[in-house]
Design a protein around this motif. Structure first.
Motif, PDB file in Angstrom:
ATOM      1  N   LYS A 164       0.880  -1.352   0.034  1.00 53.77           N
ATOM      2  CA  LYS A 164      -0.161   0.025  -0.010  1.00 53.77           C
ATOM      3  C   LYS A 164       0.776   1.401  -0.144  1.00 53.77           C
ATOM      4  O   LYS A 164       0.618   2.183   0.663  1.00 53.77           O
ATOM      5  CB  LYS A 164      -0.922  -0.031   1.204  1.00 53.77           C
ATOM      6  CG  LYS A 164      -1.933  -1.101   1.078  1.00 53.77           C
ATOM      7  CD  LYS A 164      -2.953  -1.180   2.036  1.00 53.77           C
ATOM      8  CE  LYS A 164      -3.905  -2.302   2.069  1.00 53.77           C
ATOM      9  NZ  LYS A 164      -4.862  -2.279   3.315  1.00 53.77           N
ATOM     10  N   TYR A 223      -6.593   0.824  -4.864  1.00 52.17           N
ATOM     11  CA  TYR A 223      -5.291   1.287  -5.442  1.00 52.17           C
ATOM     12  C   TYR A 223      -5.548   1.597  -7.001  1.00 52.17           C
ATOM     13  O   TYR A 223      -6.350   0.690  -7.653  1.00 52.17           O
ATOM     14  CB  TYR A 223      -4.234   0.001  -5.629  1.00 52.17           C
ATOM     15  CG  TYR A 223      -2.825   0.594  -5.595  1.00 52.17           C
ATOM     16  CD1 TYR A 223      -2.087   0.731  -4.500  1.00 52.17           C
ATOM     17  CD2 TYR A 223      -2.473   0.604  -6.691  1.00 52.17           C
ATOM     18  CE1 TYR A 223      -0.819   1.382  -4.463  1.00 52.17           C
ATOM     19  CE2 TYR A 223      -0.782   1.310  -6.740  1.00 52.17           C
ATOM     20  CZ  TYR A 223      -0.334   1.608  -5.739  1.00 52.17           C
ATOM     21  OH  TYR A 223       1.246   2.017  -5.900  1.00 52.17           O
ATOM     22  N   PRO A 239      -2.510   4.390  -3.444  1.00 53.37           N
ATOM     23  CA  PRO A 239      -3.627   3.878  -2.826  1.00 53.37           C
ATOM     24  C   PRO A 239      -4.857   4.886  -2.889  1.00 53.37           C
ATOM     25  O   PRO A 239      -4.621   6.035  -2.880  1.00 53.37           O
ATOM     26  CB  PRO A 239      -3.142   3.659  -1.477  1.00 53.37           C
ATOM     27  CG  PRO A 239      -1.683   3.651  -1.253  1.00 53.37           C
ATOM     28  CD  PRO A 239      -1.549   4.181  -2.583  1.00 53.37           C
TER      29      PRO A 239
END
Length: 265
Positions: A151, A235, A258
């Motif tokens: 992330k 994402y 993200p």
């Protein structure tokens, strides 16, 4: 032109650090002198704002590339950022020089880093400048996958491009560029003059690698082909090209981030 994934001499384990560092320092000199990546600064500023992250983890940093210039521009525009340089073959001498010139705003990780599996302690926006073409599609996808899984935002920027005109330029002018620019590359070393003028290994390596870099570079369409299955609700990717007609170059970019962070794409 179709993509040719030929080998670059700089990537080879057997290449002495003395030659590898000369090539990476030469590239850094060129990127800064020509201000090649100055046009991507607005993209980085927006990514920093959206992710609320003021730390960049630069992968495959080579000799530091344009990082010093980018950090200075961001500082002038009141956008603080710290940068960590990493590489599979760290050019520690160049890294120390960049750290000194940046007054510590740019630091480095001294150990070898695999871009497909970045250590958990290196947290921040990941960037790759003029290096993503070194990786085959399956490895490039793993680099993206690692950013998605952990992330973290990622920005990939390439000024090289698969065009006949670039191939011709590299064949005709790359050796001359090395011979002209080597005395200006820092740090100055007499051995570098020897490797450029007496035993012309540097012009040969630079010319071959520069040619191959253009032949290896991914197009916007090829980068988009890497992302199916990676892009998801939390994402997303922006893949396009900055056409800088007045500069005579264009910069292909891939930016992933993200969507859980505040802001609009």
């Amino acid at each position: 032109m179709r993509r040719w994934h030929l080998f670059e001499i700089e990537d080879q384990r057997w290449l002495p650090d003395q030659l590898r560092n000369l090539i990476t320092d030469l590239l850094q000199y060129q990127l800064i002198a020509l201000r090649v990546y100055e046009p991507v600064v607005p993209k980085l500023k927006e990514l920093i704002r959206i992710t609320n992250c003021e730390r960049i983890i630069d992968l495959c940093s080579g000799g530091g590339g344009a990082l010093l210039q980018i950090q200075e521009i961001l500082a002038q525009e009141k956008q603080p950022v710290s940068i960590m340089m990493t590489d599979k073959y760290p050019n520690l001498e160049a890294f120390r020089r960049v750290r000194r010139l940046s007054n510590g705003q740019i630091d480095f990780y001294p150990e070898s880093i695999d871009a497909t599996s970045v250590p958990d302690n290196l947290e921040g926006i990941r960037t790759l400048f003029t290096c993503f073409h070194h990786f085959r599609p399956d490895v490039g996808r793993k680099i993206l996958q690692d950013a998605v899984d952990k992330k973290f935002a990622i920005g990939i920027f390439e000024f090289t491009e698969r065009k006949i005109s670039n191939v011709i330029k590299m064949i005709l002018f790359a050796p001359i560029i090395v011979l002209f620019q080597t005395p200006f590359v820092r740090p100055f070393k007499w051995s570098r003059l020897v490797l450029s003028y007496i035993i012309p290994l540097a012009p040969f390596i630079y010319s071959w690698d520069a040619l191959v870099s253009h032949l290896r570079t991914y197009s916007v369409e090829e980068l988009r082909e890497m992302t199916p299955g990676l892009e998801r609700e939390d994402y997303r990717f922006d893949i396009n090209k900055l056409n800088l007609g007045n500069r005579g170059i264009s910069i292909t970019y891939l930016i992933g981030r993200p969507t859980s962070t505040i802001g609009n794409w």
